[in-house]
Design a protein around this motif. Structure first.
Motif, mmCIF file in Angstrom:
data_model
loop_
_atom_site.group_PDB
_atom_site.id
_atom_site.type_symbol
_atom_site.label_atom_id
_atom_site.label_comp_id
_atom_site.label_asym_id
_atom_site.label_seq_id
_atom_site.Cartn_x
_atom_site.Cartn_y
_atom_site.Cartn_z
ATOM 1 N N TRP A 1 4.460 -3.373 2.342
ATOM 2 C CA TRP A 1 5.241 -2.178 2.074
ATOM 3 C C TRP A 1 5.123 -1.235 3.255
ATOM 4 C CZ3 TRP A 1 3.199 -1.005 -3.551
ATOM 5 C CH2 TRP A 1 3.652 -2.031 -4.402
ATOM 6 N N SER B 1 -3.296 7.671 5.323
ATOM 7 C CA SER B 1 -2.023 6.988 5.132
ATOM 8 C C SER B 1 -2.147 5.982 4.006
ATOM 9 C CB SER B 1 -1.605 6.309 6.427
ATOM 10 O OG SER B 1 -2.654 5.493 6.885
ATOM 11 N N LEU B 2 -1.019 5.506 3.513
ATOM 12 C CA LEU B 2 -1.028 4.523 2.438
ATOM 13 C C LEU B 2 0.283 3.751 2.428
ATOM 14 C CD1 LEU B 2 0.993 6.119 0.413
ATOM 15 C CD2 LEU B 2 -1.080 7.168 -0.411
ATOM 16 N N HIS B 3 0.341 2.729 1.590
ATOM 17 C CA HIS B 3 1.554 1.924 1.475
ATOM 18 C C HIS B 3 2.316 2.275 0.212
ATOM 19 C CE1 HIS B 3 -0.922 -0.559 4.193
ATOM 20 N NE2 HIS B 3 0.254 -0.767 4.763
ATOM 21 N N THR C 1 6.662 1.722 -1.567
ATOM 22 C CA THR C 1 7.999 1.182 -1.322
ATOM 23 C C THR C 1 9.042 2.273 -1.131
ATOM 24 O OG1 THR C 1 8.370 1.110 -3.692
ATOM 25 C CG2 THR C 1 7.595 -0.924 -2.639
ATOM 26 N N MET D 1 7.144 6.757 -4.976
ATOM 27 C CA MET D 1 5.897 6.015 -5.124
ATOM 28 C C MET D 1 4.852 6.504 -4.131
ATOM 29 S SD MET D 1 4.854 2.072 -4.631
ATOM 30 C CE MET D 1 6.003 1.089 -5.528
ATOM 31 N N ILE E 1 4.465 9.577 -3.041
ATOM 32 C CA ILE E 1 3.887 10.808 -3.576
ATOM 33 C C ILE E 1 2.871 10.481 -4.665
ATOM 34 C CG2 ILE E 1 4.364 12.822 -5.032
ATOM 35 C CD1 ILE E 1 5.298 13.557 -2.402
ATOM 36 N N GLU E 2 3.244 9.556 -5.547
ATOM 37 C CA GLU E 2 2.335 9.237 -6.662
ATOM 38 C C GLU E 2 1.080 8.521 -6.179
ATOM 39 O OE1 GLU E 2 4.728 7.386 -9.681
ATOM 40 O OE2 GLU E 2 5.788 9.265 -10.025
ATOM 41 N N ASN E 3 1.268 7.608 -5.224
ATOM 42 C CA ASN E 3 0.082 6.954 -4.665
ATOM 43 C C ASN E 3 -0.819 7.974 -3.989
ATOM 44 O OD1 ASN E 3 1.064 4.539 -5.543
ATOM 45 N ND2 ASN E 3 1.647 3.765 -3.522
ATOM 46 N N ASP F 1 -2.778 9.837 -6.491
ATOM 47 C CA ASP F 1 -3.891 9.076 -7.045
ATOM 48 C C ASP F 1 -4.998 8.817 -6.029
ATOM 49 O OD1 ASP F 1 -3.008 8.855 -9.664
ATOM 50 O OD2 ASP F 1 -1.694 7.173 -9.189
ATOM 51 N N VAL F 2 -4.599 8.613 -4.768
ATOM 52 C CA VAL F 2 -5.602 8.241 -3.776
ATOM 53 C C VAL F 2 -6.283 9.480 -3.179
ATOM 54 C CG1 VAL F 2 -5.990 7.082 -1.569
ATOM 55 C CG2 VAL F 2 -4.400 6.100 -3.221
ATOM 56 N N ILE G 1 -2.099 -4.068 -5.279
ATOM 57 C CA ILE G 1 -2.195 -3.426 -3.970
ATOM 58 C C ILE G 1 -3.192 -2.281 -4.141
ATOM 59 C CG2 ILE G 1 -0.220 -1.915 -4.428
ATOM 60 C CD1 ILE G 1 0.541 -2.232 -1.453
ATOM 61 N N GLU H 1 -3.418 0.847 -3.577
ATOM 62 C CA GLU H 1 -2.983 2.111 -4.162
ATOM 63 C C GLU H 1 -2.773 2.003 -5.673
ATOM 64 O OE1 GLU H 1 -1.912 0.783 -1.401
ATOM 65 O OE2 GLU H 1 -1.966 2.289 0.183
ATOM 66 N N ILE I 1 -6.043 1.779 -7.617
ATOM 67 C CA ILE I 1 -6.599 3.111 -7.853
ATOM 68 C C ILE I 1 -5.820 3.833 -8.952
ATOM 69 C CG2 ILE I 1 -6.985 5.379 -6.804
ATOM 70 C CD1 ILE I 1 -7.527 3.948 -4.186
ATOM 71 N N ASN J 1 -7.438 5.054 -12.367
ATOM 72 C CA ASN J 1 -7.400 6.493 -12.650
ATOM 73 C C ASN J 1 -6.942 6.746 -14.075
ATOM 74 O OD1 ASN J 1 -8.237 8.013 -10.517
ATOM 75 N ND2 ASN J 1 -6.221 8.294 -9.609
ATOM 76 N N TYR K 1 1.748 12.618 -16.881
ATOM 77 C CA TYR K 1 1.763 11.857 -15.630
ATOM 78 C C TYR K 1 1.773 10.345 -15.895
ATOM 79 C CZ TYR K 1 0.751 10.040 -11.061
ATOM 80 O OH TYR K 1 0.826 9.319 -9.891
ATOM 81 N N ARG L 1 11.359 0.277 -11.709
ATOM 82 C CA ARG L 1 11.234 -0.435 -10.434
ATOM 83 C C ARG L 1 11.210 -1.955 -10.640
ATOM 84 N NH1 ARG L 1 6.832 2.359 -8.697
ATOM 85 N NH2 ARG L 1 8.112 3.928 -7.708
#
Lengths: 122, 245
Positions: free
Chosen positions: A33, A53-55, A57, A61, A63-65, A68-69, B32, B34, B37, B41, B134, B145
């Motif tokens: 991704w 940074s992160l991956h 698509t 997604m 923003i949401e990743n 969470d991260v 993956i 992300e 996690i 979470n 959320y 998706r």
């Protein structure tokens, strides 16, 4: 992430690698991704700071990743993401000509003024 | 002592605990980094909710009950979680769909629960509502998706719907303790269905025809899966009673 390094010799550089704007179709590996850079504002009034940074698509997604991260321990109140490919970076090899000329020009820092006490920190 | 209220609080706690345990099974195995996690979470959010409910239940029960004794030392038949949350993770699509079905339900439930006459219960619901909002957003987006993704992801989502749909009916069939001390869940059904329909429409998935709905979890009659979950979850306390670290 799979990193593909190939070496080209003069004259045999394929057209799609020959410089210019690289669009997304060069990202042929469908299993990887796109990479996104994440900026988090830790408090209202402060700047967004790069945190990593992160991956993902797509922007939603990403923003949401990022949420969470990077903000699960209350690190932030606002997130920006930008696809890494849209960031143009200065070349480390040019650091000499870009940054060193400023080194001996201390008169560009306003350090020779007497600040009145009332001004406090500037 | 109000037994139906205790049962109701335990039901809410068990729902969150069992789904937390299921989602936690993904830890280290997410598709993956992300998403690994993200799902853990959500697992931790649910675990936090279940602790709040268990602590409240323990206070209501009195004697020597604690959140730990309620989570670790009750048997399968004493667990009151609905069948949906104990269903296996399957593939990522099935996990996502289970989360979506449940979060959409939990969202509506906690909204109403905020006005429950038991103030502690109302406060727990109000606190949890934000994270549940959320969870619902996150899981809806994943359903869209995957449903509207590739041929394979669409097929997998369709299979997941076949697998899980029969467990959604129970959410809206009230057990006795819910009728006495809880929220009227039958009223949530239409709103829930609208939400599912709108997300499915965007995901190019179809809502199944009326089928037979399984139930029993709320009164302790579970599918074969719960026993395995509890075996793993309770192993330590069963083997080394009172162990602490």
């Amino acid at each position: 992430m799979k990193i593909h390094i190939s070496k080209y010799y003069y004259g045999d550089i394929p057209e799609e690698k020959a410089g210019g704007f690289q669009d997304q179709k060069s990202n042929v590996d469908k299993n990887s991704w796109p990479l996104w850079e994440v900026f988090v504002r830790s408090k209202q009034g402060l700047d967004h700071k790069h945190v990593g940074s992160l991956h993902a698509t797509d922007p939603v997604m990403a923003i949401e990743n990022a949420r969470d991260v990077y903000t699960r321990r209350q690190e932030g109140v606002s997130i920006w993401v930008v696809e890494s490919k849209f960031i143009t970076a200065s070349n480390p090899e040019e650091a000499g000509e870009l940054y060193e000329p400023a080194a001996d020009k201390i008169y560009r820092h306003p350090t020779f003024y007497e600040l009145p006490d009332e001004v406090g920190h500037m | 002592m109000n037994n139906s209220l205790i049962d109701y609080v335990l039901h809410l706690a068990d729902n969150s605990l069992i789904l937390a345990q299921r989602n936690a099974e993904w830890c280290g195995h997410g598709p993956i980094l992300e998403q690994d996690i993200a799902i853990t979470n959500i697992s931790l959010d649910l675990l936090g909710q279940s602790r709040n409910f268990y602590q409240h239940a323990a206070t209501l029960i009195g004697n020597d009950a604690t959140e730990d004794s309620l989570a670790y030392l009750r048997t399968e038949r004493e667990f009151k979680n609905c069948l949906l949350v104990e269903q296996p993770n399957g593939d990522w699509g099935q996990t996502i769909l289970r989360q979506f079905f449940f979060s959409a339900y939990q969202f509506l439930l906690y909204e109403k629960l905020q006005a429950h006459k038991d103030e502690q219960l109302a406060a727990i619901a109000a606190k949890a509502l934000k994270e549940v909002t959320y969870h619902m957003r996150w899981s809806s987006e994943w359903v869209i998706r995957l449903g509207d993704g590739t041929t394979e992801s669409h097929e997998r989502m369709t299979k997941a719907i076949d697998e899980l749909w029969r467990y959604t009916g129970e959410l809206f069939m009230a057990a006795d303790y819910e009728k006495k001390s809880g929220i009227d869940v039958s009223l949530l059904k239409d709103v829930w269905m609208k939400k599912v329909e709108s997300v499915f429409e965007e995901a190019t998935l179809s809502v199944p025809e009326k089928t037979f709905m399984q139930n029993g979890g709320k009164t302790g009659v579970h599918t074969e899966h719960l026993g395995y979950i509890l075996t793993e979850l309770q192993y330590l306390q069963r083997t080394y009673p009172g162990a602490e670290w």
